[in-house]
Design an enzyme around this catalytic site. Structure first.
Site, short mmCIF file in Angstrom:
data_model
loop_
_atom_site.label_atom_id
_atom_site.label_comp_id
_atom_site.label_asym_id
_atom_site.label_seq_id
_atom_site.Cartn_x
_atom_site.Cartn_y
_atom_site.Cartn_z
N GLY B 502 29.10 52.71 39.31
CA GLY B 502 29.73 51.29 39.39
C GLY B 502 31.47 50.87 39.17
O GLY B 502 32.14 50.11 39.17
N ILE B 662 47.23 49.76 35.61
CA ILE B 662 45.87 49.44 36.33
C ILE B 662 45.78 49.95 37.63
O ILE B 662 46.79 49.63 38.52
CB ILE B 662 45.65 47.70 36.22
CG1 ILE B 662 45.74 47.16 34.86
CG2 ILE B 662 44.41 47.29 37.03
CD1 ILE B 662 44.54 47.90 33.91
N PRO B 665 43.20 46.78 41.07
CA PRO B 665 43.23 45.40 40.25
C PRO B 665 41.75 45.01 40.64
O PRO B 665 41.29 44.30 39.99
CB PRO B 665 44.26 44.57 40.92
CG PRO B 665 45.29 45.58 41.23
CD PRO B 665 44.81 46.87 41.77
N THR B 667 38.79 46.39 41.28
CA THR B 667 37.82 47.20 40.67
C THR B 667 37.76 46.99 39.12
O THR B 667 36.96 46.96 38.33
CB THR B 667 37.40 48.54 41.11
OG1 THR B 667 38.91 49.26 41.02
CG2 THR B 667 37.00 48.58 42.47
N GLY B 736 36.79 50.74 30.31
CA GLY B 736 35.14 50.28 30.99
C GLY B 736 34.59 49.78 29.53
O GLY B 736 33.77 49.13 29.82
N GLU B 737 35.12 49.84 28.40
CA GLU B 737 34.63 49.37 27.30
C GLU B 737 35.35 48.42 26.34
O GLU B 737 34.89 47.65 25.51
CB GLU B 737 34.18 50.61 26.08
CG GLU B 737 33.01 51.38 26.76
CD GLU B 737 32.81 52.87 26.46
OE1 GLU B 737 32.04 53.03 25.71
OE2 GLU B 737 33.77 53.90 26.65
#
Lengths: 168, 772
Positions: B502, B662, B665, B667, B736-737
């Protein structure tokens, strides 16, 4: 009797314990319908049964006997996307993509429910002729479909986009 | 980790500290930071059409001939022994092929526990699997049934009769604290860290907050169930899995089953959500073993309850945070210590104090984690392990200090945000947390906040605003390999075993490769999710994008050299060295004179080659040891609390991020929002409920474990500084975190602002906010 799936007829399964979900996934290999909990809590297995949304994990396949089932594979293809499918891509209404077919099937039926004037928990005026499809109305009506990646904003944006196109 | 490993890591840091930055990876910034076209574009996911039409084939969706189905029996007791085992009825049930218990399970060794040194060490537990009569935790697998259909397997499972003798079990966190262990290190960091004498400084401080914060266990709850299909083909093993660690799984299975690495193939092209939970657990090993026993492919899909029973989640924690501040609000002491669960057979230390070492300056520090031993399904990494709950404690404490001193919470942070790493003294590679706060506060309208709690009210609703900071370390993993194949038609294929769950792995790396190789997006294919491809590390620690990008950089350099050699003397670029050219416009061009250009197509055609293939590994991630590299965030929340029911409704949530470049942008925004939404769950509803008497999880279903639903999620605003990190591939750090990090405290601080109630015990459920 037969079960019509995406326009094609299939015999009901021999084993009465087979859920509609397992018939679709394991016997017909229509794996676009997903299994997230097998107990009606997540919505990933949502399909359309005679155009109404049902949880296929809580529906025995034999209950679909003589009826018509539409799965995500019956809504559109990569070459000819359903408007909701295209809108989900445009608004990034998914990440892993696992809850996505259920979300799209649920949204398809949900828009029909709104068009038919069916109220929700949030609908203030139950006597109104037309439902005003606010963001919160869509959120409430879609809350049976869980998403863990957190694509909620994109999903609602996609549905509102499509609902807007079809408003008179 | 041992004291020796502490010393080794410490020595590496010291030596790397002496090495000039220019010699290290990232020593000169990645040229694509300045020269990018596809990177940074708002691209839709390449796998979007497959996912929205249901055509993406997840692990349980591969059609297999002669397939059999498995179901598991889980122990209802927590600790003890199996005394009597009666499988006769199950054996005789229709469709049953085999019942497997510890009596007939082949003898197997145990997995090597997840480690930071060996990439194939991926065990979440090193307990034996179906090897003896001992039960170590509630839910442990004690038997499996293989049958012709899932319905038959599920029914036969209910016919297995097992009598157990229960033994005393450790099930109470509070009691087990008395015998907690103090590890030498937490992941690759030293555990007990002191700078100055923090307790003494605290006691002398003009202002003191000193409190205990508690967070409950959590489960990942990816919507896709854990599922594996295993089949033996001769001596070879093929596994369709849903895993965050494709290549490491193949290596680990080869070791466990005594095979050569090339005899094992793990396929996992799509993962239906992971969040740390989709690793190597007991079910894959049972499936592989029984597939050999029955001589047929076996599909083993856990029930949703089964996921709770044998896939560990996030540990509970009890954290003390003490902050001392001088009269001007500068921190004089920061103490962060506590307890979390890590059974001796587990692997995850939940590093909740690591983030706290990297945000604020203080005159003195003390950090210390203790591990509590319980008889419990082994906990594992879950989205932002450590930081997600550590920031709840620290960022709540900072808010408490600001309130106690009558200072604006953002001003308090601005006065204490560090300019260098507060503990190691290493320079930040790039760090704009202050700007993230300034930008976020302006867009959010922080100035509308009323400092006095309980001041704003609309009808039954009390309204509050809060904020928090987040920090999550950059990581680039060693051992990332990719293969680039340039085809005769000028297109390219990039291949590695990386994972897609994902994040948009293929989408972003195709954007990257387009710019790196000088090709249009449409000319690039990305293959992943197959352990036969060049090995990538696991998807974890927000590291995959940087790790794979580093490998693509190395492979592109190699490709450049090979293509220059192939181009020969007739080429317009003849005589140029690799450092004098760049890949652009479908070929190689001189940097000094871009009119000297030779296309890939013509180079290959002249050499009568169909293609050119190179494989390369990314450089060692030494930049991590030289610089302090952290993604950071400022999170803002506005919410309402009902006077009548205690219900919290989050109306606005904004994340302002500083994570380097980035890359996409569209995703990236989804990743940030996704993390923040999981943070809303952590703050308000999520809790895995263990029955302290039985040691059993009580809410093992998605109906009883409450993740956010559509109506719980407001429109979430995200923004970013977009300042490239000069030390990382593409200038990017992990995203991601960082999204979940800080959200718990931002919500709790907003609840305090709304009500004057300080909730230090997550989740902030209605009962904690009912009027007294």
């Amino acid at each position: 009797m037969t079960i019509k799936v995406n326009g094609q007829d299939f015999p009901p399964p021999d084993d009465a314990r087979v859920s509609l979900l397992d018939l679709l996934r394991e016997q017909l290999h229509l794996t676009g319908t997903k299994v997230g909990c097998n107990q009606g809590a997540c919505g990933a297995c949502t399909v359309l049964l005679d155009s109404r949304r049902v949880l296929s994990c809580l529906t025995l396949a034999v209950q679909a006997d003589g009826r018509s089932v539409t799965t995500i594979e019956g809504l559109g293809t990569a070459e000819a996307l359903h408007p909701l499918q295209a809108a989900f891509i445009e608004h990034d209404g998914f990440q892993c993509g696992y809850c996505t077919p259920g979300q799209i099937c649920a949204a398809t039926a949900m828009l029909e429910e709104v068009a038919a004037g069916m109220p929700s928990y949030l609908t203030v005026d139950l006597a109104a002729d037309r439902i005003t499809l606010s963001r919160e109305e869509v959120q409430e009506r879609m809350s049976g479909n869980l998403c863990r990646c957190g694509a909620h904003n994109g999903i609602i944006d996609a549905i509102l986009d499509v609902a807007g196109e079809h408003r008179p | 980790m041992t004291k020796i490993q502490n010393a080794v890591i410490g020595s590496v840091r010291t030596v790397i500290g002496w090495v000039p930055a220019g010699w290290l990876p990232g020593g000169s910034p990645d040229p694509l930071i300045e020269r990018r076209a596809a990177i940074g574009r708002q691209a839709s996911r390449l796998d979007g059409p497959l996912k929205v039409t249901g055509e993406a084939r997840f692990a349980a969706e591969v059609a297999v001939d002669n397939l059999s189905y498995a179901a598991l029996v889980h122990s209802p007791i927590t600790r003890g022994r199996i005394m009597r085992l009666d499988t006769d009825a199950a054996d005789a049930a229709p469709g049953v092929i085999l019942v497997v218990t510890h009596r007939n399970m082949p003898r197997l060794g145990t997995l090597a526990l997840i480690g930071m040194s060996d990439m194939s060490a991926i065990g979440n537990s090193d307990l034996p699997i179906l090897q003896d009569a001992q039960v170590h935790y509630n839910g442990q697998v004690v038997a499996a049934v293989i049958a012709e259909t899932q319905e038959q397997a599920d029914h036969a499972v209910s016919l297995i009769m097992i009598d157990y003798t229960a033994e005393p079990a450790k099930t109470l966190f509070e009691e087990a604290k008395a015998t907690a262990r103090t590890p030498a290190s937490v992941l690759i960091e030293k555990n007990h860290v002191t700078v100055g004498n923090a307790e003494r400084e605290l006691s002398r401080s003009a202002h003191i907050v000193d409190n205990v914060y508690r967070t409950p266990p959590h489960n990942h709850n990816a919507i896709e169930l854990h599922t594996v299909t295993a089949m033996w083909e001769g001596d070879g093993l093929l596994v369709h899995d849903t895993t965050q660690m494709v290549a490491p799984s193949a290596t680990a299975l080869a070791k466990l089953f005594g095979l050569k690495r090339e005899q094992v193939r793990v396929l996992s092209p799509f993962v239906g959500g992971g969040f740390g939970g989709k690793g190597m657990w007991d079910h894959q090993i049972v499936a592989v073993a029984v597939a050999r026993m029955v001589g047929r492919p076996v599909r083993l899909t856990l029930s949703r309850e089964g996921v709770y029973r044998i896939i560990g989640g996030r540990t509970p924690s009890e954290q003390r945070v003490a902050i001392g501040a001088d009269a001007a609000g500068r921190f004089t002491a920061l103490i962060h210590s506590g307890y979390s669960v890590m059974p001796p057979y587990g692997a995850c230390p939940e590093q909740y104090t690591l983030g706290s070492r990297a945000i604020y300056d203080a005159k003195s520090f003390e950090f210390l984690q203790r591990h509590v031993d319980l008889d419990i399904v082994p906990n594992t990494f879950m989205r932002a392990p450590g930081e997600a709950i550590g920031t709840f404690a620290v960022e709540s404490a900072v808010d408490e200090m600001a309130h106690a001193m009558g200072v604006d919470p953002i001003d308090m942070r601005m006065a204490n945000i560090a300019e260098r790493h507060p503990v190691s003294g290493a320079p930040f590679s790039q760090h704009a947390l202050k700007q993230a706060f300034t930008d976020g506060a302006e867009r959010f309208g922080w100035n509308r906040r009323v400092a006095e709690p309980g001041s704003r009210r609309e009808g039954e609703w009390r309204i509050g605003i809060g904020c928090a900071a987040g920090s999550f370390p950059y990581a680039r993993m060693p051992g990332a390999n990719v293969r680039i194949t340039l085809h005769g038609d000028g297109s390219a294929t990039i291949a590695c075993s990386a994972q897609e769950m994902g994040m948009g792995t293929a989408t972003v790396q195709v954007q990257h490769a387009a710019d790196r190789l000088g090709l249009p997006l449409e000319a690039i294919r990305f293959e992943l999710g197959d352990s036969d491809l060049p090995a990538s590390p696991m998807a974890g620690g927000s590291s995959q994008t940087a790790s794979v990008a580093g490998a693509i950089i190395a492979a592109a350099e190699k490709l450049t050299g090979e293509m220059l050699r192939l181009a020969g003397n007739a080429s317009p670029v003849a005589g140029l060295r690799a450092g004098e050219v760049r890949l652009t416009d479908g070929g190689i061009a001189s940097i000094a004179d871009p009119s000297r250009h030779d296309s890939f197509e013509s180079i290959l055609a002249r050499a009568a080659r169909d293609d050119m293939t190179v494989t390369a590994a990314g450089s060692m991630p030494l930049e991590m040891f030289k610089f302090a590299m952290h993604s950071t965030s400022a999170v803002f929340c506005e919410l309402r609390v009902s006077d009548v029911t205690g219900e919290v409704r989050v109306d606005r949530l904004l994340g302002s991020f500083d994570c380097g470049t980035i890359l996409n942008p569209k995703t990236a925004a989804s990743q940030f929002r996704g993390g923040m939404i999981m943070g809303l769950g952590l703050a308000l509803t999520e809790e895995t409920l263990f029955d302290g008497r039985s040691g059993r999880i009580m809410n093992a279903s998605l109906a009883d474990y409450h993740i956010p639903t559509h109506l719980d999620v407001p429109q979430i605003d995200v923004m970013w500084t977009d300042i490239p990190d000069p030390r990382s591939p593409l200038g990017a750090r992990g995203i991601g975190e960082i999204g979940i990090t800080g959200v718990g405290a931002a919500v709790a601080n907003a609840v305090f602002n709304a009500t004057g109630k300080r909730v230090r015990d997550l989740p902030i459920t209605l009962d904690k906010l009912l009027p007294d």
